[in-house]
Each structure stands twice: as C-alpha cells, then as structure tokens.
Design a protein around this motif. Structure first.
Motif, PDB file in Angstrom:
ATOM      1  N   MET A  78       8.150  18.457  10.939  1.00 54.24           N
ATOM      2  CA  MET A  78       8.986  19.650  10.856  1.00 54.24           C
ATOM      3  C   MET A  78       9.363  20.032  12.275  1.00 54.24           C
ATOM      4  O   MET A  78       8.501  20.282  13.118  1.00 54.24           O
ATOM      5  CB  MET A  78       8.200  20.786  10.185  1.00 54.24           C
ATOM      6  CG  MET A  78       8.916  22.125  10.182  1.00 54.24           C
ATOM      7  SD  MET A  78      10.366  22.186   9.114  1.00 54.24           S
ATOM      8  CE  MET A  78      11.602  22.871  10.247  1.00 54.24           C
ATOM      9  N   GLN A  79      10.669  20.040  12.575  1.00 58.57           N
ATOM     10  CA  GLN A  79      11.139  20.321  13.935  1.00 58.57           C
ATOM     11  C   GLN A  79      12.033  21.559  13.925  1.00 58.57           C
ATOM     12  O   GLN A  79      13.058  21.592  13.242  1.00 58.57           O
ATOM     13  CB  GLN A  79      11.908  19.124  14.498  1.00 58.57           C
ATOM     14  CG  GLN A  79      12.405  19.316  15.917  1.00 58.57           C
ATOM     15  CD  GLN A  79      11.272  19.367  16.934  1.00 58.57           C
ATOM     16  OE1 GLN A  79      10.181  18.865  16.680  1.00 58.57           O
ATOM     17  NE2 GLN A  79      11.521  19.982  18.072  1.00 58.57           N
ATOM     18  N   PHE A  86      15.576  14.111  20.787  1.00 50.76           N
ATOM     19  CA  PHE A  86      14.794  14.214  19.551  1.00 50.76           C
ATOM     20  C   PHE A  86      15.099  13.058  18.603  1.00 50.76           C
ATOM     21  O   PHE A  86      14.198  12.503  17.970  1.00 50.76           O
ATOM     22  CB  PHE A  86      15.084  15.550  18.856  1.00 50.76           C
ATOM     23  CG  PHE A  86      14.458  15.651  17.495  1.00 50.76           C
ATOM     24  CD1 PHE A  86      13.086  15.741  17.353  1.00 50.76           C
ATOM     25  CD2 PHE A  86      15.244  15.636  16.347  1.00 50.76           C
ATOM     26  CE1 PHE A  86      12.505  15.818  16.094  1.00 50.76           C
ATOM     27  CE2 PHE A  86      14.670  15.709  15.089  1.00 50.76           C
ATOM     28  CZ  PHE A  86      13.293  15.802  14.966  1.00 50.76           C
ATOM     29  N   GLU A  87      16.379  12.686  18.488  1.00 48.14           N
ATOM     30  CA  GLU A  87      16.748  11.618  17.571  1.00 48.14           C
ATOM     31  C   GLU A  87      16.105  10.284  17.973  1.00 48.14           C
ATOM     32  O   GLU A  87      15.780   9.456  17.123  1.00 48.14           O
ATOM     33  CB  GLU A  87      18.271  11.463  17.494  1.00 48.14           C
ATOM     34  CG  GLU A  87      18.952  11.008  18.780  1.00 48.14           C
ATOM     35  CD  GLU A  87      19.078  12.077  19.846  1.00 48.14           C
ATOM     36  OE1 GLU A  87      19.465  11.752  20.980  1.00 48.14           O
ATOM     37  OE2 GLU A  87      18.784  13.257  19.534  1.00 48.14           O
ATOM     38  N   VAL A  90      12.295  10.347  16.858  1.00 49.30           N
ATOM     39  CA  VAL A  90      12.073  10.022  15.451  1.00 49.30           C
ATOM     40  C   VAL A  90      11.965   8.504  15.265  1.00 49.30           C
ATOM     41  O   VAL A  90      11.051   8.004  14.588  1.00 49.30           O
ATOM     42  CB  VAL A  90      13.213  10.588  14.576  1.00 49.30           C
ATOM     43  CG1 VAL A  90      13.067  10.119  13.132  1.00 49.30           C
ATOM     44  CG2 VAL A  90      13.227  12.110  14.631  1.00 49.30           C
ATOM     45  N   ILE A  91      12.892   7.765  15.887  1.00 50.04           N
ATOM     46  CA  ILE A  91      12.876   6.304  15.770  1.00 50.04           C
ATOM     47  C   ILE A  91      11.633   5.727  16.440  1.00 50.04           C
ATOM     48  O   ILE A  91      10.994   4.808  15.919  1.00 50.04           O
ATOM     49  CB  ILE A  91      14.153   5.709  16.393  1.00 50.04           C
ATOM     50  CG1 ILE A  91      15.385   6.204  15.635  1.00 50.04           C
ATOM     51  CG2 ILE A  91      14.104   4.187  16.383  1.00 50.04           C
ATOM     52  CD1 ILE A  91      16.699   5.802  16.269  1.00 50.04           C
ATOM     53  N   TYR A  92      11.264   6.275  17.587  1.00 52.72           N
ATOM     54  CA  TYR A  92      10.081   5.797  18.304  1.00 52.72           C
ATOM     55  C   TYR A  92       8.825   5.964  17.449  1.00 52.72           C
ATOM     56  O   TYR A  92       8.008   5.030  17.333  1.00 52.72           O
ATOM     57  CB  TYR A  92       9.926   6.560  19.619  1.00 52.72           C
ATOM     58  CG  TYR A  92       8.637   6.260  20.355  1.00 52.72           C
ATOM     59  CD1 TYR A  92       8.494   5.106  21.109  1.00 52.72           C
ATOM     60  CD2 TYR A  92       7.561   7.143  20.280  1.00 52.72           C
ATOM     61  CE1 TYR A  92       7.308   4.830  21.775  1.00 52.72           C
ATOM     62  CE2 TYR A  92       6.374   6.876  20.934  1.00 52.72           C
ATOM     63  CZ  TYR A  92       6.255   5.718  21.688  1.00 52.72           C
ATOM     64  OH  TYR A  92       5.080   5.451  22.336  1.00 52.72           O
ATOM     65  N   ASN A  93       8.640   7.137  16.854  1.00 57.27           N
ATOM     66  CA  ASN A  93       7.447   7.370  16.032  1.00 57.27           C
ATOM     67  C   ASN A  93       7.425   6.466  14.799  1.00 57.27           C
ATOM     68  O   ASN A  93       6.365   5.992  14.384  1.00 57.27           O
ATOM     69  CB  ASN A  93       7.385   8.838  15.609  1.00 57.27           C
ATOM     70  CG  ASN A  93       6.896   9.732  16.733  1.00 57.27           C
ATOM     71  OD1 ASN A  93       6.085   9.343  17.547  1.00 57.27           O
ATOM     72  ND2 ASN A  93       7.408  10.952  16.769  1.00 57.27           N
ATOM     73  N   LEU A  94       8.606   6.234  14.214  1.00 51.34           N
ATOM     74  CA  LEU A  94       8.688   5.329  13.065  1.00 51.34           C
ATOM     75  C   LEU A  94       8.297   3.908  13.475  1.00 51.34           C
ATOM     76  O   LEU A  94       7.485   3.254  12.814  1.00 51.34           O
ATOM     77  CB  LEU A  94      10.108   5.354  12.489  1.00 51.34           C
ATOM     78  CG  LEU A  94      10.413   4.357  11.364  1.00 51.34           C
ATOM     79  CD1 LEU A  94       9.549   4.640  10.140  1.00 51.34           C
ATOM     80  CD2 LEU A  94      11.902   4.418  10.989  1.00 51.34           C
ATOM     81  N   LEU A 117      10.038  11.060   7.247  1.00 52.07           N
ATOM     82  CA  LEU A 117      10.702  12.236   6.672  1.00 52.07           C
ATOM     83  C   LEU A 117      10.719  13.329   7.729  1.00 52.07           C
ATOM     84  O   LEU A 117       9.667  13.783   8.190  1.00 52.07           O
ATOM     85  CB  LEU A 117       9.957  12.717   5.430  1.00 52.07           C
ATOM     86  CG  LEU A 117      10.411  14.066   4.844  1.00 52.07           C
ATOM     87  CD1 LEU A 117      11.873  14.013   4.405  1.00 52.07           C
ATOM     88  CD2 LEU A 117       9.512  14.483   3.681  1.00 52.07           C
ATOM     89  N   THR A 118      11.921  13.742   8.128  1.00 56.34           N
ATOM     90  CA  THR A 118      12.079  14.734   9.185  1.00 56.34           C
ATOM     91  C   THR A 118      12.835  15.940   8.642  1.00 56.34           C
ATOM     92  O   THR A 118      13.947  15.793   8.131  1.00 56.34           O
ATOM     93  CB  THR A 118      12.845  14.133  10.380  1.00 56.34           C
ATOM     94  OG1 THR A 118      12.176  12.947  10.833  1.00 56.34           O
ATOM     95  CG2 THR A 118      12.933  15.134  11.520  1.00 56.34           C
ATOM     96  N   ILE A 119      12.224  17.112   8.738  1.00 55.08           N
ATOM     97  CA  ILE A 119      12.881  18.360   8.325  1.00 55.08           C
ATOM     98  C   ILE A 119      13.252  19.113   9.589  1.00 55.08           C
ATOM     99  O   ILE A 119      12.393  19.342  10.459  1.00 55.08           O
ATOM    100  CB  ILE A 119      11.960  19.216   7.441  1.00 55.08           C
ATOM    101  CG1 ILE A 119      11.508  18.426   6.208  1.00 55.08           C
ATOM    102  CG2 ILE A 119      12.669  20.487   7.002  1.00 55.08           C
ATOM    103  CD1 ILE A 119      10.087  17.979   6.255  1.00 55.08           C
ATOM    104  N   THR A 120      14.517  19.493   9.727  1.00 59.03           N
ATOM    105  CA  THR A 120      14.972  20.175  10.935  1.00 59.03           C
ATOM    106  C   THR A 120      15.523  21.553  10.610  1.00 59.03           C
ATOM    107  O   THR A 120      16.145  21.763   9.573  1.00 59.03           O
ATOM    108  CB  THR A 120      16.065  19.369  11.663  1.00 59.03           C
ATOM    109  OG1 THR A 120      17.247  19.301  10.837  1.00 59.03           O
ATOM    110  CG2 THR A 120      15.592  17.960  11.969  1.00 59.03           C
TER     111      THR A 120
END
Length: 343
Positions: A78-79, A86-87, A90-94, A117-120
């Motif tokens: 949750m961001q 930031f975008e 998300v790819i790095y963590n995945l 799953l990213t909620i912004t």
C-alpha cells in the motif's frame, strides 16, 4: 465508532497481515486479483504482523507477503505517496522475490509464480480510467502470452474509484471502498456487514481495539505521511519558483547573445526544464532533511552536528527511506546502524 485508515503501513499490516487475518486476506485478494471469484481457498501469511514484537522499522517496502493456492506468492504494498522511481521499485521487489526463491545449486524448475499487488493513493496511469490494471508478459505485436506465466502485476489506483456506498455491487467494489473511505465512516455500513471478512476487518480497524502502543505508532506514521506530503508540495513550489527565476535569466542571456527570437525561445525552454528539475529536487531534499531532524528530536532527542552532516549527504532516495524508518527508532544507535548500512 472511529476507524483507522488502512492506507498506513501499520494499519494495513494489522488488518491484512496478522496471524488471524487469513480469511480477510483471502477475500481481499480474490476481490482484487480474481474479480471476486473464490480462486484462492487457502493461504499462508509469511512473517505475519505481531503487535507484541513489531519494532516499527520498515526493512522492506512490502507490507504483506503470502503464499496462496497454486503455490503462488503474492507480495502486497500500500503506497500513499508518489515517491521518486516508485514504478521501478515495484518491478525490483517483484523480480527480487521471484529470484530469491532459489537457493544455491537449485534448478529453475523450482521457481513458482509471483504476483505483485500494489494499491496506490495516487494515479499511476493517467491516460486510462480503469481502477485496476493487470500487467503480464506478452509479445509486443501479436500480444500472445509468454509461456509459463510466472510474474504478474496488479495496480489498484484508489483516486479513480468514484462509486458511492449505495452503488457498491461486487465484492471488488466493497473492498476498494473499504480501502478508500474507512476513516470517513462512523459505523459499519449494512452492505459491508453481509460479508463476514469485511465485517471482521472493520472490527480490527476500530480504534477502540488498539493498544496504547499501537495507537501511538499509528499517530506517528500518520504525522510522518502528512509532513511528507507537505515536503512534496513545498518542493514543487520552490522548484517552480527557481524555474521561473532561471527562465528569466536564461532568456535574457540567450537574447543578448543571439539577439534572435529563436535564441530566446531556446533559453526559455532550457531554463524551465533545468530550473524545474533542479529546484524541485533540492526543495524536496531540504524538506526531507528538516522532517527527519524533527522526527529524530521527538524519538531520540537532540542530534549532534556530525550526524546532521551525515544526513545532509544522503540522496533523495535514501532520505525517503529514512523518513519511513525513523518512526520506529527508539535510540540514537538505531539511527547510526541505519546510516552505516546506507553508506
């Protein structure tokens, strides 16, 4: 009743990542990933939240991680703030979660699918109106799927969700409404009480059920988020002001040197672009440093000049990370350990 906001790191983990939250998380993930279909029947929450042991330090940007039906892993974040790069994060963590499944000398067949799953609380894809976006690997021209679908990304952009309470028809609608509007409610809506998992989530979010320590942690995180919002706003304002000043200077210089309209136009464009970027970046850095020093004074007391100097040398990305973690510091040694890791 008064409810805490599920958008904060603390509240999100408490509601969706606690040991007794499995049924809540199953319903939530089925709603957002599988359009309300009961695809996920069981899951295991990895490193669940515990009020007795959590230190407040945010070692990872992932809020909740679970292993679901089909031996898939879901990483959930949750961001609230639209921070730099930031975008890419998300790819790095995945990618990191996918790659870290293998130990030394283990073969690639052991790799299992990973879903991010990213909620912004901000818009990421302004060119399209959908609240939920789903990304997978496809061939660029003919759009067929890459064999053995292994990684997927789902984004839920809360500002794009416009439905009112009496317009909620699906489980997906209800969970997104919960994420966006829970702090504005005074009672559990009747339409939510029909979903046992949602009703349970509201009970966990009830401020009356928080311990004093949990309440203090929640208030500290909410204050930090609001101050970060102020930093971004001030940084943008200062950046635009510097851009205007540099625009005038560059325009005058170009006009004097070239004496032509083309030269003035080039000066304006260069001044606006460079001034905006440099000014905004420096304004945000200054605001972040000031926020960190205020938070440190509240948590651990006065900070000596040498430490202040080390903080001043941090990059924008490092300052953003420190703002999120400083809320959990209980002594100056926590800060020193973090700075040593960052260097």
């Amino acid at each position: 009743m008064k409810f805490i906001s599920p958008k904060t790191d603390f509240a999100f983990k408490k509601i969706f990542g606690s040991t007794d939250s499995q049924d809540i998380l199953i319903s939530f993930l089925n709603a957002l990933i599988y359009a309300g279909e009961p695809i996920i029947q069981d899951l295991q929450i990895i490193d669940p939240y515990s009020a007795a042991t959590v230190s407040g330090l945010k070692d990872s940007y992932l809020d909740v991680k679970a292993r679901i039906t089909g031996n898939k892993t879901v990483i959930i974040e949750m961001q609230v703030l639209n921070v730099a790069a930031f975008e890419k994060r998300v790819i790095y963590n995945l990618a990191k979660t996918y790659a870290n499944q293998l130990k030394i000398r283990e073969g690639y067949p052991r790799l299992k699918p990973v879903i991010a799953l990213t909620i912004t609380d901000f818009e990421m894809f302004k060119e399209q109106p959908d609240v939920i976006s789903h990304f997978v690997f496809k061939e660029k021209e003919k759009l067929f799927d890459y064999p053995h679908l292994q990684v997927e990304m789902f984004f839920v952009e809360l500002p794009k969700f416009k439905k009112e309470l009496d317009e909620l028809t699906s489980l997906t609608d209800k969970w997104i409404y919960f994420m966006k509007h829970t702090p504005d409610l005074e009672t559990i809506p009747a339409t939510m009480e029909t979903v046992p998992e949602l009703e349970k989530a509201f009970q966990i979010a009830n401020e009356a059920n928080l311990s004093l320590k949990e309440f203090q942690d929640m208030e500290a995180q909410e204050a930090a988020i609001e101050e970060q919002r102020g930093i971004v706003s001030r940084g943008i304002e200062e950046g635009l002001e510097r851009a205007r000043a540099q625009l005038m200077q560059e325009g005058r210089q170009a006009g004097m040197q070239e004496g032509r309209q083309a030269g003035m136009q080039e000066g304006r464009q260069a001044g606006m672009q460079e001034g905006r970027q440099a000014g905004m970046q420096e304004g945000i850095r200054a605001g972040q440093r000031a926020l960190i020093l205020r938070l440190l004074e509240r948590r651990v007391g006065a900070v000596n000049p040498d430490v202040v100097s080390r903080i001043g040398e941090l990059s924008v990305e490092q300052l953003e990370s420190l703002v999120e973690e400083v809320v959990g510091f209980s002594s100056l040694s926590d800060l020193m350990v973090w700075l040593d890791r960052a260097e």
